[in-house]
Scaffold this motif. Structure first.
Motif, PDB file in Angstrom:
ATOM      1  N   VAL A  55       0.843  -1.204   0.000  1.00 40.60           N
ATOM      2  CA  VAL A  55       0.000   0.000   0.000  1.00 40.60           C
ATOM      3  C   VAL A  55       0.877   1.252   0.000  1.00 40.60           C
ATOM      4  O   VAL A  55       0.636   2.193  -0.754  1.00 40.60           O
ATOM      5  N   VAL A  56       1.898   1.257   0.848  1.00 37.28           N
ATOM      6  CA  VAL A  56       2.805   2.409   0.909  1.00 37.28           C
ATOM      7  C   VAL A  56       3.530   2.571  -0.426  1.00 37.28           C
ATOM      8  O   VAL A  56       3.685   3.688  -0.926  1.00 37.28           O
ATOM      9  N   GLY A  57       3.942   1.450  -1.030  1.00 32.37           N
ATOM     10  CA  GLY A  57       4.586   1.503  -2.340  1.00 32.37           C
ATOM     11  C   GLY A  57       3.651   1.995  -3.423  1.00 32.37           C
ATOM     12  O   GLY A  57       4.054   2.724  -4.332  1.00 32.37           O
ATOM     13  N   ALA A  58       2.386   1.600  -3.353  1.00 36.14           N
ATOM     14  CA  ALA A  58       1.412   2.038  -4.353  1.00 36.14           C
ATOM     15  C   ALA A  58       1.141   3.537  -4.260  1.00 36.14           C
ATOM     16  O   ALA A  58       0.799   4.165  -5.258  1.00 36.14           O
ATOM     17  N   LEU A  59       1.307   4.099  -3.078  1.00 29.99           N
ATOM     18  CA  LEU A  59       1.142   5.547  -2.924  1.00 29.99           C
ATOM     19  C   LEU A  59       2.317   6.319  -3.505  1.00 29.99           C
ATOM     20  O   LEU A  59       2.242   7.526  -3.671  1.00 29.99           O
ATOM     21  N   GLY A  60       3.421   5.616  -3.793  1.00 25.31           N
ATOM     22  CA  GLY A  60       4.574   6.265  -4.403  1.00 25.31           C
ATOM     23  C   GLY A  60       5.770   6.389  -3.483  1.00 25.31           C
ATOM     24  O   GLY A  60       6.777   6.987  -3.850  1.00 25.31           O
ATOM     25  N   PHE A  61       5.715   5.834  -2.302  1.00 16.74           N
ATOM     26  CA  PHE A  61       6.824   5.881  -1.358  1.00 16.74           C
ATOM     27  C   PHE A  61       7.626   4.593  -1.512  1.00 16.74           C
ATOM     28  O   PHE A  61       7.264   3.559  -0.971  1.00 16.74           O
ATOM     29  N   THR A  62       8.709   4.652  -2.287  1.00 15.35           N
ATOM     30  CA  THR A  62       9.485   3.462  -2.615  1.00 15.35           C
ATOM     31  C   THR A  62      10.828   3.477  -1.907  1.00 15.35           C
ATOM     32  O   THR A  62      11.188   4.466  -1.242  1.00 15.35           O
ATOM     33  N   THR A  63      11.583   2.399  -2.062  1.00 17.25           N
ATOM     34  CA  THR A  63      12.902   2.323  -1.436  1.00 17.25           C
ATOM     35  C   THR A  63      13.887   3.296  -2.074  1.00 17.25           C
ATOM     36  O   THR A  63      14.896   3.635  -1.465  1.00 17.25           O
ATOM     37  N   LYS A  64      13.600   3.748  -3.285  1.00 13.88           N
ATOM     38  CA  LYS A  64      14.492   4.688  -3.971  1.00 13.88           C
ATOM     39  C   LYS A  64      14.053   6.137  -3.836  1.00 13.88           C
ATOM     40  O   LYS A  64      14.670   7.028  -4.402  1.00 13.88           O
ATOM     41  N   GLY A  65      12.990   6.372  -3.110  1.00 10.56           N
ATOM     42  CA  GLY A  65      12.495   7.737  -2.932  1.00 10.56           C
ATOM     43  C   GLY A  65      11.049   7.830  -3.363  1.00 10.56           C
ATOM     44  O   GLY A  65      10.397   6.825  -3.660  1.00 10.56           O
ATOM     45  N   ILE A  66      10.552   9.037  -3.431  1.00  8.88           N
ATOM     46  CA  ILE A  66       9.164   9.252  -3.823  1.00  8.88           C
ATOM     47  C   ILE A  66       9.074   9.223  -5.340  1.00  8.88           C
ATOM     48  O   ILE A  66       9.808   9.931  -6.031  1.00  8.88           O
ATOM     49  N   LEU A  99       8.819   4.635   6.035  1.00 10.68           N
ATOM     50  CA  LEU A  99       8.267   3.285   5.941  1.00 10.68           C
ATOM     51  C   LEU A  99       8.503   2.687   4.565  1.00 10.68           C
ATOM     52  O   LEU A  99       8.784   1.496   4.432  1.00 10.68           O
ATOM     53  N   GLY A 100       8.377   3.492   3.519  1.00 15.82           N
ATOM     54  CA  GLY A 100       8.610   2.997   2.166  1.00 15.82           C
ATOM     55  C   GLY A 100      10.064   2.674   1.908  1.00 15.82           C
ATOM     56  O   GLY A 100      10.388   1.708   1.224  1.00 15.82           O
ATOM     57  N   ALA A 101      10.974   3.449   2.464  1.00 15.50           N
ATOM     58  CA  ALA A 101      12.394   3.216   2.238  1.00 15.50           C
ATOM     59  C   ALA A 101      12.888   1.983   2.980  1.00 15.50           C
ATOM     60  O   ALA A 101      13.698   1.216   2.462  1.00 15.50           O
ATOM     61  N   LYS A 102      12.389   1.780   4.166  1.00  9.20           N
ATOM     62  CA  LYS A 102      12.855   0.657   4.977  1.00  9.20           C
ATOM     63  C   LYS A 102      11.928  -0.544   4.877  1.00  9.20           C
ATOM     64  O   LYS A 102      12.278  -1.610   5.380  1.00  9.20           O
ATOM     65  N   ALA A 103      10.761  -0.361   4.249  1.00 10.10           N
ATOM     66  CA  ALA A 103       9.712  -1.388   4.269  1.00 10.10           C
ATOM     67  C   ALA A 103       9.531  -1.863   5.695  1.00 10.10           C
ATOM     68  O   ALA A 103       9.637  -3.024   6.017  1.00 10.10           O
ATOM     69  N   GLY A 104       9.279  -0.919   6.602  1.00 10.39           N
ATOM     70  CA  GLY A 104       9.287  -1.115   8.039  1.00 10.39           C
ATOM     71  C   GLY A 104       8.308  -2.141   8.551  1.00 10.39           C
ATOM     72  O   GLY A 104       7.287  -1.783   9.123  1.00 10.39           O
ATOM     73  N   LEU A 105       8.603  -3.424   8.357  1.00  8.03           N
ATOM     74  CA  LEU A 105       7.707  -4.483   8.805  1.00  8.03           C
ATOM     75  C   LEU A 105       7.467  -4.472  10.309  1.00  8.03           C
ATOM     76  O   LEU A 105       6.324  -4.549  10.744  1.00  8.03           O
ATOM     77  N   PRO A 106       8.494  -4.378  11.141  1.00  5.65           N
ATOM     78  CA  PRO A 106       8.206  -4.345  12.579  1.00  5.65           C
ATOM     79  C   PRO A 106       7.386  -3.117  12.987  1.00  5.65           C
ATOM     80  O   PRO A 106       6.499  -3.216  13.826  1.00  5.65           O
ATOM     81  N   THR A 107       7.675  -1.993  12.373  1.00  5.45           N
ATOM     82  CA  THR A 107       6.930  -0.781  12.694  1.00  5.45           C
ATOM     83  C   THR A 107       5.470  -0.920  12.282  1.00  5.45           C
ATOM     84  O   THR A 107       4.562  -0.619  13.059  1.00  5.45           O
ATOM     85  N   LEU A 108       5.256  -1.397  11.053  1.00  5.56           N
ATOM     86  CA  LEU A 108       3.882  -1.584  10.594  1.00  5.56           C
ATOM     87  C   LEU A 108       3.172  -2.648  11.414  1.00  5.56           C
ATOM     88  O   LEU A 108       1.987  -2.522  11.710  1.00  5.56           O
ATOM     89  N   GLY A 109       3.892  -3.691  11.799  1.00  5.16           N
ATOM     90  CA  GLY A 109       3.290  -4.734  12.622  1.00  5.16           C
ATOM     91  C   GLY A 109       2.867  -4.217  13.980  1.00  5.16           C
ATOM     92  O   GLY A 109       1.794  -4.549  14.487  1.00  5.16           O
TER      93      GLY A 109
END
Length: 135
Positions: A55-66, A99-109
């Protein structure tokens, strides 16, 4: 997969330690404890952990930036316009980018687990307390 499950378990332990409260009084109903909320904590936490990064990636927040021409880019533009040309730390845009850069799984969890606990506490237990107080 193991890292995700292990991260969720650690997040659950950290979040559950914040729920420690004093013993309920004898006249209180014990049907709204942590054990009754555990299924909601696990389901909401797992859903946020594994559904949040797409969902965060679909909004445009990716590991390489916005990503250009995305919802994230529009949010960043509006935030920068409202704050004199910069995006302040702690804003929704900076949190989502983190969250998009780190794909923060523990944070989102942990956010999902807390949401599940609050859902159980305020919506399910709140109704049972209101209905029992009318008697």
């Amino acid at each position: 997969m193991f890292r995700g499950a292990f991260g969720f378990f650690i997040s659950y332990l950290l979040v559950s330690s914040t729920f420690a409260t004093s013993d309920p009084s004898p006249d209180e109903d014990d049907s709204c404890g942590l054990m009754q909320a555990l299924p909601y904590i696990v389901v909401f936490g797992g859903a946020a952990m594994f559904g949040g990064p797409p969902v965060v990636g679909a909004l445009g927040f990716t590991t390489k930036g916005i990503a250009a021409k995305s919802v994230g880019a529009l949010m960043m533009k509006v935030t920068a316009l409202l704050n004199g040309g910069s995006v302040p730390a702690g804003s929704l845009v900076s949190i989502l980018q983190s969250l998009g850069a780190k794909a923060g799984l523990p944070t989102l969890g942990s956010i999902g687990a807390r949401t599940g606990y609050d859902f159980h506490k305020y919506f399910l237990c709140g109704k049972s307390k209101k209905s029992s107080s009318k008697n």
